[in-house]
Design a protein around this motif. Structure first.
Motif, PDB file in Angstrom:
ATOM      1  N   VAL A  14      40.377  48.345  46.588  1.00 27.13           N
ATOM      2  CA  VAL A  14      40.027  46.959  46.863  1.00 27.13           C
ATOM      3  C   VAL A  14      40.805  46.436  48.063  1.00 27.13           C
ATOM      4  N   MET A  15      40.286  45.352  48.638  1.00 24.34           N
ATOM      5  CA  MET A  15      40.990  44.682  49.717  1.00 24.34           C
ATOM      6  C   MET A  15      41.256  43.243  49.314  1.00 24.34           C
ATOM      7  N   VAL A  16      42.441  42.759  49.660  1.00 26.16           N
ATOM      8  CA  VAL A  16      42.785  41.381  49.341  1.00 26.16           C
ATOM      9  C   VAL A  16      42.202  40.484  50.437  1.00 26.16           C
ATOM     10  N   ILE A  17      41.438  39.484  50.038  1.00 23.07           N
ATOM     11  CA  ILE A  17      40.757  38.647  51.013  1.00 23.07           C
ATOM     12  C   ILE A  17      41.330  37.240  51.064  1.00 23.07           C
ATOM     13  N   SER A  18      42.345  36.980  50.255  1.00 20.47           N
ATOM     14  CA  SER A  18      42.917  35.644  50.234  1.00 20.47           C
ATOM     15  C   SER A  18      44.353  35.727  49.735  1.00 20.47           C
ATOM     16  N   GLY A  19      45.140  34.727  50.074  1.00 16.59           N
ATOM     17  CA  GLY A  19      46.521  34.708  49.615  1.00 16.59           C
ATOM     18  C   GLY A  19      47.458  35.375  50.602  1.00 16.59           C
ATOM     19  N   LYS A  20      48.707  35.570  50.176  1.00 14.57           N
ATOM     20  CA  LYS A  20      49.695  36.047  51.139  1.00 14.57           C
ATOM     21  C   LYS A  20      49.583  37.536  51.442  1.00 14.57           C
ATOM     22  N   SER A  21      48.885  38.276  50.595  1.00 17.00           N
ATOM     23  CA  SER A  21      48.712  39.711  50.859  1.00 17.00           C
ATOM     24  C   SER A  21      47.394  39.994  51.559  1.00 17.00           C
ATOM     25  N   ILE A  22      46.850  38.990  52.208  1.00  6.18           N
ATOM     26  CA  ILE A  22      45.522  39.110  52.824  1.00  6.18           C
ATOM     27  C   ILE A  22      45.425  40.318  53.755  1.00  6.18           C
ATOM     28  N   GLY A  23      44.315  41.033  53.639  1.00  6.35           N
ATOM     29  CA  GLY A  23      44.070  42.171  54.510  1.00  6.35           C
ATOM     30  C   GLY A  23      44.617  43.488  53.987  1.00  6.35           C
ATOM     31  N   GLU A  63      61.584  46.725  42.735  1.00  6.71           N
ATOM     32  CA  GLU A  63      60.329  46.320  43.364  1.00  6.71           C
ATOM     33  C   GLU A  63      59.162  46.718  42.487  1.00  6.71           C
ATOM     34  N   LYS A  64      58.300  45.736  42.255  1.00  6.59           N
ATOM     35  CA  LYS A  64      57.183  45.992  41.368  1.00  6.59           C
ATOM     36  C   LYS A  64      55.974  45.208  41.839  1.00  6.59           C
ATOM     37  N   GLU A  65      54.808  45.818  41.700  1.00  3.25           N
ATOM     38  CA  GLU A  65      53.593  45.112  42.073  1.00  3.25           C
ATOM     39  C   GLU A  65      53.329  43.971  41.096  1.00  3.25           C
ATOM     40  N   ALA A  66      53.025  42.794  41.656  1.00  3.55           N
ATOM     41  CA  ALA A  66      52.667  41.658  40.824  1.00  3.55           C
ATOM     42  C   ALA A  66      51.148  41.518  40.848  1.00  3.55           C
ATOM     43  N   PRO A  67      50.587  41.039  39.740  1.00  3.97           N
ATOM     44  CA  PRO A  67      49.129  40.920  39.707  1.00  3.97           C
ATOM     45  C   PRO A  67      48.608  39.838  40.642  1.00  3.97           C
ATOM     46  N   VAL A  68      47.424  40.063  41.195  1.00  6.83           N
ATOM     47  CA  VAL A  68      46.768  39.047  42.009  1.00  6.83           C
ATOM     48  C   VAL A  68      45.469  38.653  41.308  1.00  6.83           C
ATOM     49  N   HIS A  69      45.012  37.441  41.577  1.00  7.17           N
ATOM     50  CA  HIS A  69      43.802  36.960  40.917  1.00  7.17           C
ATOM     51  C   HIS A  69      42.596  37.751  41.411  1.00  7.17           C
ATOM     52  N   SER A  70      41.721  38.060  40.489  1.00  9.22           N
ATOM     53  CA  SER A  70      40.595  38.941  40.843  1.00  9.22           C
ATOM     54  C   SER A  70      39.662  38.314  41.875  1.00  9.22           C
ATOM     55  N   SER A  71      39.663  36.978  41.962  1.00  7.96           N
ATOM     56  CA  SER A  71      38.790  36.345  42.950  1.00  7.96           C
ATOM     57  C   SER A  71      39.339  36.518  44.365  1.00  7.96           C
ATOM     58  N   ASN A  72      40.571  36.976  44.465  1.00  4.42           N
ATOM     59  CA  ASN A  72      41.173  37.204  45.783  1.00  4.42           C
ATOM     60  C   ASN A  72      40.959  38.612  46.299  1.00  4.42           C
ATOM     61  N   VAL A  73      40.311  39.433  45.520  1.00  4.22           N
ATOM     62  CA  VAL A  73      40.093  40.797  45.968  1.00  4.22           C
ATOM     63  C   VAL A  73      38.604  41.120  46.035  1.00  4.22           C
ATOM     64  N   MET A  74      38.307  42.015  46.949  1.00  8.17           N
ATOM     65  CA  MET A  74      36.936  42.500  47.074  1.00  8.17           C
ATOM     66  C   MET A  74      36.956  44.003  47.001  1.00  8.17           C
ATOM     67  N   LEU A  75      35.927  44.545  46.426  1.00  7.10           N
ATOM     68  CA  LEU A  75      35.803  45.985  46.385  1.00  7.10           C
ATOM     69  C   LEU A  75      35.686  46.511  47.802  1.00  7.10           C
ATOM     70  N   THR A  82      34.605  48.711  54.932  1.00  8.29           N
ATOM     71  CA  THR A  82      34.671  47.250  54.881  1.00  8.29           C
ATOM     72  C   THR A  82      34.718  46.793  53.438  1.00  8.29           C
ATOM     73  N   PRO A  83      35.287  45.608  53.222  1.00  6.33           N
ATOM     74  CA  PRO A  83      35.165  45.026  51.888  1.00  6.33           C
ATOM     75  C   PRO A  83      33.707  44.666  51.651  1.00  6.33           C
ATOM     76  N   THR A  84      33.234  44.900  50.468  1.00  5.92           N
ATOM     77  CA  THR A  84      31.807  44.742  50.257  1.00  5.92           C
ATOM     78  C   THR A  84      31.484  44.151  48.886  1.00  5.92           C
ATOM     79  N   ARG A  85      30.254  43.747  48.746  1.00 10.88           N
ATOM     80  CA  ARG A  85      29.752  43.379  47.430  1.00 10.88           C
ATOM     81  C   ARG A  85      29.023  44.584  46.868  1.00 10.88           C
ATOM     82  N   ILE A  86      28.866  44.567  45.577  1.00 13.22           N
ATOM     83  CA  ILE A  86      28.135  45.678  44.986  1.00 13.22           C
ATOM     84  C   ILE A  86      26.861  45.185  44.339  1.00 13.22           C
ATOM     85  N   SER A  87      25.921  46.070  44.249  1.00 12.85           N
ATOM     86  CA  SER A  87      24.753  45.761  43.448  1.00 12.85           C
ATOM     87  C   SER A  87      24.631  46.843  42.391  1.00 12.85           C
ATOM     88  N   LYS A  88      23.980  46.475  41.328  1.00 10.84           N
ATOM     89  CA  LYS A  88      23.833  47.429  40.231  1.00 10.84           C
ATOM     90  C   LYS A  88      22.481  48.090  40.326  1.00 10.84           C
TER      91      LYS A  88
END
Ligand SMILES: [Zn+2]
Length: 107
Positions: A14-23, A63-75, A82-88
């Motif tokens: 996944v790619m982070v699309i929002s917040g301080k870890s963006i990109g 040092e440990k990974e902290a969780p990020v909100h799922s709305s801030n990440v894209m597959l 590229t970060p993308t949407r998925i279809s089923k």
């Protein structure tokens, strides 16, 4: 009440699309569906200052990974890079498949 659903699974890239870890991108290590959060490898590292304990006699900074909100990440599609949407897609045998909306690659 319907449970909040996280659109990514463990092992997804996944790619982070929002917040301080963006990109940043990485692999999903943990999904916390009840909190709608995901932990991503190498993303959102939180430093914890710990006192010396029996297990860690020297204490120090952990040092440990902290969780990020799922709305801030894209597959992230590794095929089109590229970060993308998925279809089923439902296969002929009834199984469901997730495909990239951009290149049609199975994720
Ligand atoms: Zn793609």
């Amino acid at each position: 009440m319907a449970k909040p659903k996280v659109h990514v699974r463990r092992g997804d890239t996944v790619m982070v699309i929002s917040g301080k870890s963006i990109g940043k991108k990485g692999k999903v290590i943990t999904v916390e569906p009840d909190k709608n959060r995901v932990v991503i490898e190498g993303v959102n590292i939180a430093k914890r200052h710990t006192r010396p304990t029996r297990q860690m006699p020297q204490g120090g900074i952990l040092e440990k990974e902290a969780p990020v909100h799922s709305s801030n990440v894209m597959l992230f599609c590794t095929k089109c890079n590229t970060p993308t949407r998925i279809s089923k897609k439902v296969l002929a045998n009834g199984e469901k498949e997730r495909v990239c909306k951009k290149c049609g690659e199975t994720i």
